[in-house]
Enzyme design. Structure first.
Site, PDB file in Angstrom:
ATOM      1  N   ARG A   1      -7.592  -1.060  11.656  1.00 55.24           N
ATOM      2  CA  ARG A   1      -6.351  -0.467  11.139  1.00 55.24           C
ATOM      3  C   ARG A   1      -6.522   0.561  10.021  1.00 55.24           C
ATOM      4  NH1 ARG A   1      -5.795  -6.024   9.551  1.00 55.24           N
ATOM      5  NH2 ARG A   1      -6.358  -6.351   7.371  1.00 55.24           N
TER       6      ARG A   1
ATOM      7  N   ASP B   1       0.783  -1.245   0.000  1.00 59.80           N
ATOM      8  CA  ASP B   1       0.000   0.000   0.000  1.00 59.80           C
ATOM      9  C   ASP B   1       0.818   1.301   0.000  1.00 59.80           C
ATOM     10  OD1 ASP B   1      -1.495  -2.136   0.844  1.00 59.80           O
ATOM     11  OD2 ASP B   1      -2.174  -1.215   2.695  1.00 59.80           O
TER      12      ASP B   1
ATOM     13  N   GLU C   1     -10.471  -2.434   4.537  1.00 57.70           N
ATOM     14  CA  GLU C   1      -9.130  -1.907   4.815  1.00 57.70           C
ATOM     15  C   GLU C   1      -8.978  -0.507   4.202  1.00 57.70           C
ATOM     16  OE1 GLU C   1      -6.357  -5.849   4.813  1.00 57.70           O
ATOM     17  OE2 GLU C   1      -6.739  -5.063   2.835  1.00 57.70           O
TER      18      GLU C   1
END
Ligand code: FRU
Length: 540
Positions: A195, A65, A247
């Protein structure tokens, strides 16, 4: 005599052993040298064949990422999930690169290392212009990174609370960071997959807003100082796609083009569950009152009917988020994604480094037929790299037609713009091919009203059976009679922006030799290809 014979035998055995040892040592050294040479040759071939011409990739090691992107003092900063010691995912660091135009990147030293609290997972960074954090005691502007600590020991022990949120601050414009002594700043309230904090400045409320993936929801938090966070609300239960882990969210306002209206956009990456399987990023449009995100009613209706609200329908654009501290002159946001998919990311055929980023993109919002739609296009800065050009105002296509070959310009650093008139019927297929019989085909099928990318014959494909288990498709969202498109080609990637960026597809491939010919073919007897421009892009 006997003794002498024994001695002779002993000494000849010794000589034999020594000779054996020396030659086998030599052999071993020679073998090692050969092996080193082989690895070097493979590495060089890999560099030559697959190191992208104009997409960011780390010099060595693993990347996933994009993280912590902010703009400050003329530089765009890009951090990234990084494992420098292997080309497979491992203990996560934040790698770092900077650029003045989001196209040419210079890699910097690693910015954040894992420590006793855990691996450094994804997150964001903001420029704390007003020193709301109080970190600055001199007149230096702090840059504050907000990230997830992933405690691997707790993870292995099966503990739910293995993820917490933490901050680090920098006084040298993001080059080096000091981790905050009061970490973590957000404790885990007993939620798995807690997260990827994305923090943005909410100008209207004069506060920091954090969106956080929390199980199958997004949690909204606010803070005045980036240290104390208050939970505001949650979003997502029963809305959108839930076929995988939520996410890497992002949350920002976007003006609706051609109106005075502004809407809030929420990005949620999901893995698996993408439209063509594996990883992808969905988006939601609505309003925000400083506490709660309320999805737009029409948007929700349309999404429930047919979930076509993906930032990118291709298989290789994941976990993308936007740059903080900057919007374009039109109020657009700037975005970059990870150009891979968890289905096969660890297996793609490069050894020295793994993965690249997408091209940086400008995001906007339009009011479509029934609701709002996200549009994206490569950042305008890319235009400055245009060099050689082939242009044809109108080509009447009647049978398979070659549009260009590498005798004229490279097809591995290329921008192609085109319009196909009247696409109510027919299938239009672009073909990239080379002398090794590799082929990448892509285009539009009017009967299905969908775009497609077929990489089944695109070169190296057998590293993962997931890589070619389907032909990727994407719905055409626009209903306009003519179809316009922009194609970006690098050595191992294609990025397709159709109908001014209403449908986007990004895919990677690994040909056995560079593609040499670009052709087009259709089952329609004859059609018009207009405004064709093929630019070779020039990079140092
Ligand atoms: C998304 C992701 C994030 C996480 C990071 C770990 O690709 O799984 O949720 O923070 O990668 O590297």
């Amino acid at each position: 005599m006997r003794k002498k014979y024994k001695l002779q035998l002993k000494s000849s055995l010794l000589v034999f052993a020594m000779v054996f040892l020396i030659t086998s040592c030599k052999d071993n050294n020679a073998k090692k040298n050969m092996e080193n040479k082989e690895t070097e040759v493979i590495a060089n071939v890999e560099e030559e064949m697959y190191r992208p011409n104009f997409h960011f990739s780390p010099k060595k090691g693993w990347m996933n990422d994009p993280n912590g992107m902010f703009y400050y003092n003329g530089y765009y900063h890009l951090y990234f999930q990084h494992y420098p010691d292997d080309s497979k995912w491992g203990p996560m660091h934040w790698g770092h690169a900077i650029s003045t135009d989001m196209i040419s990147w210079k890699e910097q030293p690693i910015a954040l290392y894992p420590d006793e609290l855990g691996f450094i997972f994804s997150g964001s960074a903001v420029v704390d212009v007003d020193n709301t954090s109080g970190f600055s005691t001199e007149s230096k502007t702090p840059v504050v990174a907000v990230f997830t600590y992933h405690d691997m020991e707790a993870d292995k022990a099966g503990e739910i609370k293995d993820e917490t949120q933490a901050i680090a601050y920098s006084f040298d414009e993001g080059l080096t960071y000091k981790k905050y002594e009061g970490n973590p700043v957000v404790e885990n309230p007993n939620i798995p997959d807690f997260r990827d904090p994305k923090v943005n400045w909410d100008e209207e409320r004069k506060q920091w807003t954090m969106v956080l993936a929390a199980g199958q929801e997004i949690m909204f938090y606010a803070s005045k100082d980036l240290k104390k966070w208050e939970l505001l609300s949650k979003f997502g239960e029963g809305i959108g796609n839930h076929d995988g882990v939520w996410e890497c969210p992002d949350f920002f306002p976007l003006p609706v083009k051609g109106t005075d209206e502004t809407k809030w956009v929420l990005f949620v990456s999901i893995n698996p569950g993408g439209p063509n399987s594996g990883s992808a990023t969905q988006y939601f449009v609505g309003d925000f009152d400083g506490k709660t995100f309320k999805i737009d009613e029409n948007f929700q209706k349309e999404q429930a009917k047919e979930h076509s609200f993906w930032v990118d329908h291709g298989r290789d654009n994941y976990a993308g988020v936007t740059w903080s501290n900057i919007t374009t002159a039109e109020g657009g946001k700037l975005f970059i994604g990870w150009m891979s998919n968890w289905l096969y990311a660890n297996e793609v055929p490069t050894e020295k480094w793994r993965s690249t980023s997408t091209i940086a993109r400008e995001l906007g919002l339009i009011r479509g037929d029934n609701t709002y739609r996200l549009v994206s296009s490569p950042v305008k800065e890319l235009n400055a790299y245009r060099a050689k050009k082939v242009a044809e105002e109108a080509i009447s296509v009647n049978g398979k037609t070659v549009l260009t070959t590498t005798e004229t310009l490279s097809l591995s650093k290329t921008e192609i713009n085109f319009t196909i008139s009247d696409v109510a019927e027919g299938k239009y297929t672009f073909i990239l091919s080379n002398s090794k019989d590799d082929e990448l085909t892509f285009g539009y099928n009017a009967t299905e009203k969908s775009f497609f990318v077929d990489r089944n014959k695109s070169g190296k494909i057998d590293f993962s059976d997931k890589f070619t288990d389907r032909i990727s498709i994407a719905p055409r969202i626009s209903s306009s009679a003519d179809l316009n498109g922009k194609i970006l080609l690098d050595k191992t990637s294609i990025e397709l922006f159709y109908d001014d960026g209403q449908t986007v597809m990004t895919e990677i491939f690994f040909p056995n030799a560079p593609f040499e010919t670009l052709s087009i073919v259709s089952d329609k007897e004859k059609f018009m290809l207009n405004n064709l421009e093929i630019h070779e892009l020039k990079f140092n």
